[in-house]
Structure formats: C-alpha cells, structure tokens
Design an enzyme around this catalytic site. Structure first.
Site, short mmCIF file in Angstrom:
data_model
loop_
_atom_site.label_atom_id
_atom_site.label_comp_id
_atom_site.label_asym_id
_atom_site.label_seq_id
_atom_site.Cartn_x
_atom_site.Cartn_y
_atom_site.Cartn_z
N HIS A 9 0.75 -1.22 0.13
CA HIS A 9 -0.15 0.05 0.08
C HIS A 9 0.86 1.08 -0.01
O HIS A 9 0.21 2.31 -0.27
CB HIS A 9 -0.92 0.06 1.14
CG HIS A 9 -2.21 -1.20 0.90
ND1 HIS A 9 -2.88 -1.39 -0.42
CD2 HIS A 9 -2.39 -2.19 1.81
CE1 HIS A 9 -3.52 -2.37 -0.35
NE2 HIS A 9 -3.40 -3.00 0.79
N HIS A 42 3.07 -8.14 -3.06
CA HIS A 42 2.21 -9.03 -3.84
C HIS A 42 2.47 -8.29 -5.35
O HIS A 42 2.17 -7.40 -5.67
CB HIS A 42 0.98 -8.83 -3.58
CG HIS A 42 -0.13 -9.81 -4.28
ND1 HIS A 42 -1.55 -10.02 -3.72
CD2 HIS A 42 0.20 -10.58 -5.28
CE1 HIS A 42 -2.05 -10.94 -4.64
NE2 HIS A 42 -1.32 -11.02 -5.77
N GLU A 69 4.50 -12.49 -3.04
CA GLU A 69 3.12 -13.04 -3.08
C GLU A 69 2.83 -13.11 -4.68
O GLU A 69 2.97 -12.09 -5.47
CB GLU A 69 1.75 -12.59 -2.42
CG GLU A 69 2.16 -12.40 -0.84
CD GLU A 69 1.29 -11.31 -0.20
OE1 GLU A 69 0.30 -10.93 -1.16
OE2 GLU A 69 1.34 -11.37 0.94
N THR A 100 -6.95 -9.90 -1.46
CA THR A 100 -6.97 -11.29 -1.83
C THR A 100 -8.04 -11.83 -0.92
O THR A 100 -8.31 -11.32 0.32
CB THR A 100 -5.60 -11.99 -1.08
OG1 THR A 100 -4.43 -11.37 -1.76
CG2 THR A 100 -5.59 -13.35 -1.44
N GLU A 150 0.86 -20.16 4.88
CA GLU A 150 0.57 -19.03 5.62
C GLU A 150 -1.01 -19.08 5.80
O GLU A 150 -1.87 -19.43 5.01
CB GLU A 150 0.84 -17.78 4.67
CG GLU A 150 0.29 -16.43 5.43
CD GLU A 150 0.65 -15.33 4.60
OE1 GLU A 150 1.68 -15.42 3.96
OE2 GLU A 150 0.03 -14.47 4.78
N1 PXP Z 1 -0.91 -12.23 3.49
C1 PXP Z 1 -1.35 -12.54 2.33
C2 PXP Z 1 -1.12 -13.59 1.39
C3 PXP Z 1 -1.79 -11.39 1.59
O1 PXP Z 1 -2.62 -11.37 0.36
C4 PXP Z 1 -2.12 -10.00 2.35
C5 PXP Z 1 -2.65 -8.93 1.72
O2 PXP Z 1 -1.76 -8.63 0.27
C6 PXP Z 1 -1.54 -9.92 3.66
C7 PXP Z 1 -0.92 -11.30 4.11
C8 PXP Z 1 -1.53 -8.83 4.41
O3 PXP Z 1 -2.60 -8.36 4.58
P1 PXP Z 1 -3.05 -6.92 5.14
O4 PXP Z 1 -2.61 -5.77 4.39
O5 PXP Z 1 -4.44 -6.96 5.46
O6 PXP Z 1 -2.44 -6.92 6.80
#
Ligand code: PXP
Length: 236
Positions: A9, A42, A69, A100, A150
C-alpha cells in the site's frame, strides 16, 4: 515471532499519481531498520500497486528476506525463478477483488501447485501456500512439497464475539496440524494492533505478514514507529 511487513500500500499511494512517491524501496529499508524480519510484496497480474521494477530493486536492496506473493501462472513462475527471492507465497487472484479474498484451494489445483513448487525449488526459492484454516488444505500443502503455509486470518479478523473465538480455535488447530506435518507455519491477512494479540499466543506460528494496518499507522506516525509498535507486540 517474525514480522514480515507488506508494503503493497506504499505502492498503492504512489500509483494514485503514477509518479515516484512514496517509494516502496525506502519504506522497506525503514521497516528493516525498525526491526522487520522480512519484506512482503504482492506482484499482481494487473500490476495495480507493486511493479516489476520494485521487486527487482527490493531483491538487491534489502538485507532481510524478500517474500513475493504471486498467483500460480506461467508469467509468475518465470519471474519467481529468474528473480529468486527468499520465498514466494502462492495466492489465488481475481482481477476485480479489492484484496486477496481467500486462501488458495490447493486440492483443486494440486498438479499446478506441485509443478510450481518444483520449479521454485530448482531455483533455490522456498514456497509458502496461503490457505484457509482447513485440514484438507494442510494435507494438500504437504503433498505439494511446499515448505510452509500461511494461514489466512481474514475470516478471524472480520469476525466478532463468539465467531471470532471459533475462528481463532480453527487457526490454532490448523497451526498445530501443519507444524506436526513438518510445515513452517505463517499467518496473515487483516491483522492489526489489537486482533494480533491472540494470534501471537499460538506458538506454532513463527511469522506474521502484516500490511494494511502498519501502512495505515505509518501514514500518521511514520514507518519507524508503526513497525516498532508491531514488532513489540510480536515479541514473545
Ligand atoms: N498475506 C497475504 C497472502 C496477503 O495477500 C495479504 C494482503 O496482500 C497479507 C498477508 C496482508 O494483509 P493485510 O494488508 O490485511 O495486513
């Protein structure tokens, strides 16, 4: 417990103007200096936030672990094996989704996942599978040759009251089952500075990947403080 900071982000904010700021590489280095044990990004098929250039620069700039990712596609298989990050995490991807939406359904894609894992291993890359907390996913993950899972904490993060307690129990049981199978156990999605506390108590989980809540706090108080606050919560 290790913290992987997801910096997608930071790139989302940059892409809002399609310019250079804020720079995800700078964010990654600040996160590392604040105690992050790894950096997660990602690389989406639609390149809505993280770009190819970002992963190439991160690969060389950071001194902790780079976890990318990605979806199980031919394009991502090529990028993963050429770039050879520390680890890739396989996730499902739907073009219109905001983020996701759920775990990878490993039994339904067993052959493709198995082949992808083998391709990454031949490039020296570890593979983690992002899965919902269900026993059949753990068994299929083990059978695929993956190194880690995960656990998707998204349902837990969205639930309240008794539902949240149920989801937490499910996550703890799956963490125990996966560790017993010899898989490394990670977790993430939707975790913040409050709901992370009961997850930290699950001793089989060795790493959390957290993005949105850390970047949100960083936008107000700075990356250093946001990461330090989370690292402190993860200290067991
Ligand atoms: N793990 C995975 C596999 C994800 O796709 C994401 C979001 O990109 C995250 C962790 C992190 O999620 P958050 O941004 O809600 O902390």
């Amino acid at each position: 417990m290790r913290l992987g900071v997801n910096i997608d982000h930071i790139a989302t904010l940059r892409q809002a103007r399609k310019g250079h700021d804020p720079d995800p590489i700078a964010a990654a280095l600040l996160a590392e200096m604040a105690g992050a044990h790894g950096i997660t990004v990602h690389l989406r098929g639609d390149r809505r936030h993280i770009q190819d250039r970002d992963v190439e620069l991160l690969r060389n700039a950071i001194s902790t672990r780079l976890n990318i990712e990605m979806a199980v596609t031919e394009e991502m298989g090529r990028i993963g094996s050429e770039l050879a990050p520390h680890q890739v995490t396989l996730v499902p991807e739907r073009p219109q989704e905001l983020t996701t939406e759920g775990g990878l359904d490993v039994p339904s894609h067993a052959a493709a996942v198995h082949a992808f894992v083998a391709r990454m291993h031949s490039a020296g890359v570890l593979v983690s599978l992002f899965v919902d907390p269900r026993p059949e996913q753990v068994h299929a993950a083990k059978a695929s040759g993956a190194d880690a899972i995960e656990i998707n904490t998204g349902q837990y993060a969205e639930a309240t009251g008794a539902r949240a307690a149920e989801e937490l129990k499910r996550i703890a049981e799956i963490a125990r089952a996966a560790a017993a199978e010899g898989l490394e156990v990670l977790a993430g999605h939707g975790l913040n500075y409050v709901n992370v506390i009961p997850i930290v108590a699950i001793t089989e989980i060795v790493e959390l990947n957290i993005g949105h809540s850390i970047v949100s706090r960083a936008s107000l108080v700075g990356m250093d403080r946001a990461v330090r606050d989370m690292v402190a919560l993860l200290g067991r």
